[in-house]
Design a protein around this motif. Structure first.
Motif, PDB file in Angstrom:
ATOM      1  N   ILE A   1       0.833  -1.201   0.000  1.00 30.92           N
ATOM      2  CA  ILE A   1       0.000   0.000   0.000  1.00 30.92           C
ATOM      3  C   ILE A   1       0.868   1.253   0.000  1.00 30.92           C
ATOM      4  O   ILE A   1       0.631   2.200  -0.751  1.00 30.92           O
ATOM      5  CB  ILE A   1      -0.946  -0.001   1.217  1.00 30.92           C
ATOM      6  N   ALA A   2       1.894   1.268   0.834  1.00 35.34           N
ATOM      7  CA  ALA A   2       2.689   2.481   1.039  1.00 35.34           C
ATOM      8  C   ALA A   2       3.640   2.786  -0.123  1.00 35.34           C
ATOM      9  O   ALA A   2       3.778   3.950  -0.520  1.00 35.34           O
ATOM     10  CB  ALA A   2       3.474   2.362   2.335  1.00 35.34           C
ATOM     11  N   VAL A   3       4.303   1.783  -0.649  1.00 30.84           N
ATOM     12  CA  VAL A   3       5.322   2.023  -1.679  1.00 30.84           C
ATOM     13  C   VAL A   3       4.718   2.598  -2.963  1.00 30.84           C
ATOM     14  O   VAL A   3       5.210   3.623  -3.458  1.00 30.84           O
ATOM     15  CB  VAL A   3       6.151   0.750  -1.950  1.00 30.84           C
ATOM     16  N   PRO A   4       3.677   2.017  -3.552  1.00 29.45           N
ATOM     17  CA  PRO A   4       3.126   2.620  -4.772  1.00 29.45           C
ATOM     18  C   PRO A   4       2.577   4.032  -4.548  1.00 29.45           C
ATOM     19  O   PRO A   4       2.747   4.904  -5.396  1.00 29.45           O
ATOM     20  CB  PRO A   4       2.005   1.662  -5.186  1.00 29.45           C
ATOM     21  N   THR A   5       1.960   4.244  -3.388  1.00 32.20           N
ATOM     22  CA  THR A   5       1.426   5.574  -3.102  1.00 32.20           C
ATOM     23  C   THR A   5       2.546   6.591  -2.962  1.00 32.20           C
ATOM     24  O   THR A   5       2.493   7.676  -3.553  1.00 32.20           O
ATOM     25  CB  THR A   5       0.585   5.538  -1.808  1.00 32.20           C
ATOM     26  N   GLY A   6       3.558   6.252  -2.192  1.00 33.96           N
ATOM     27  CA  GLY A   6       4.696   7.156  -2.004  1.00 33.96           C
ATOM     28  C   GLY A   6       5.460   7.403  -3.283  1.00 33.96           C
ATOM     29  O   GLY A   6       5.868   8.540  -3.574  1.00 33.96           O
ATOM     30  N   CYS A   7       5.649   6.370  -4.076  1.00 35.87           N
ATOM     31  CA  CYS A   7       6.378   6.533  -5.337  1.00 35.87           C
ATOM     32  C   CYS A   7       5.568   7.332  -6.352  1.00 35.87           C
ATOM     33  O   CYS A   7       6.139   8.093  -7.127  1.00 35.87           O
ATOM     34  CB  CYS A   7       6.753   5.171  -5.906  1.00 35.87           C
ATOM     35  N   ALA A   8       4.255   7.183  -6.343  1.00 39.63           N
ATOM     36  CA  ALA A   8       3.428   7.984  -7.244  1.00 39.63           C
ATOM     37  C   ALA A   8       3.509   9.463  -6.867  1.00 39.63           C
ATOM     38  O   ALA A   8       3.596  10.333  -7.751  1.00 39.63           O
ATOM     39  CB  ALA A   8       1.985   7.501  -7.205  1.00 39.63           C
ATOM     40  N   MET A   9       3.496   9.750  -5.569  1.00 45.33           N
ATOM     41  CA  MET A   9       3.633  11.145  -5.137  1.00 45.33           C
ATOM     42  C   MET A   9       5.017  11.693  -5.480  1.00 45.33           C
ATOM     43  O   MET A   9       5.143  12.801  -6.008  1.00 45.33           O
ATOM     44  CB  MET A   9       3.371  11.265  -3.636  1.00 45.33           C
ATOM     45  N   ALA A  10       6.058  10.924  -5.200  1.00 44.77           N
ATOM     46  CA  ALA A  10       7.422  11.369  -5.498  1.00 44.77           C
ATOM     47  C   ALA A  10       7.619  11.537  -7.008  1.00 44.77           C
ATOM     48  O   ALA A  10       8.276  12.486  -7.451  1.00 44.77           O
ATOM     49  CB  ALA A  10       8.439  10.373  -4.942  1.00 44.77           C
ATOM     50  N   GLY A  11       7.054  10.629  -7.790  1.00 40.23           N
ATOM     51  CA  GLY A  11       7.152  10.738  -9.244  1.00 40.23           C
ATOM     52  C   GLY A  11       6.448  11.973  -9.779  1.00 40.23           C
ATOM     53  O   GLY A  11       6.952  12.649 -10.671  1.00 40.23           O
ATOM     54  N   SER A  12       5.274  12.288  -9.219  1.00 39.25           N
ATOM     55  CA  SER A  12       4.551  13.485  -9.640  1.00 39.25           C
ATOM     56  C   SER A  12       5.311  14.752  -9.275  1.00 39.25           C
ATOM     57  O   SER A  12       5.354  15.709 -10.057  1.00 39.25           O
ATOM     58  CB  SER A  12       3.164  13.525  -9.003  1.00 39.25           C
ATOM     59  N   ILE A  13       5.913  14.754  -8.099  1.00 40.71           N
ATOM     60  CA  ILE A  13       6.704  15.912  -7.679  1.00 40.71           C
ATOM     61  C   ILE A  13       7.923  16.072  -8.587  1.00 40.71           C
ATOM     62  O   ILE A  13       8.222  17.176  -9.053  1.00 40.71           O
ATOM     63  CB  ILE A  13       7.115  15.772  -6.196  1.00 40.71           C
ATOM     64  N   ALA A  14       8.622  14.974  -8.843  1.00 32.24           N
ATOM     65  CA  ALA A  14       9.799  15.040  -9.720  1.00 32.24           C
ATOM     66  C   ALA A  14       9.402  15.478 -11.121  1.00 32.24           C
ATOM     67  O   ALA A  14      10.101  16.282 -11.755  1.00 32.24           O
ATOM     68  CB  ALA A  14      10.489  13.682  -9.769  1.00 32.24           C
TER      69      ALA A  14
END
Length: 113
Positions: A82-95
């Motif tokens: 649950i945490a990894v895809p959500t966190g990576c999607a947020m980090a990817g959007s920010i990047a």
């Protein structure tokens, strides 16, 4: 699939640069910003797959999924799923947003097709 003209990819006398820009309105910089954000998502999914591989390998060694250590490891895997895809999607959007601003791109690729 129509063929454009430009410099991105040349196969003999055929070039494919203008195809994406003319049909969808995205240039090479907007696609690069999108791909760099997506790279973070892929890296997170690879890390999650490594955790899943570890869980299944330990389960296979124990020859049963019903162990106390296996239950704890499965709980950790569920939380990470649950945490990894959500966190990576947020980090990817920010990047992606940072790179789009840095490269002065009007819009990035959301969904082609």
């Amino acid at each position: 699939m129509g063929f454009g003209n430009g410099e991105l990819l040349r196969i003999g006398a055929i070039t494919l640069h203008g195809l994406i820009y003319e049909k969808y309105g995205y240039n090479g910089r907007s696609i690069a910003a999108t791909l760099s954000g997506s790279l973070l998502v892929c890296a997170g999914e690879a890390a999650l797959a490594k955790f899943a591989e570890s869980y299944f390998r330990n389960e296979q060694k124990a020859e049963t999924p019903f162990t106390s250590a296996g239950a704890k490891e499965l709980l950790r895997l569920e939380i990470l799923a649950i945490a990894v895809p959500t966190g990576c999607a947020m980090a990817g959007s920010i990047a992606e947003g940072i790179l789009a601003g840095f490269m002065q791109v009007e819009n990035t690729v959301e969904n082609i097709g």
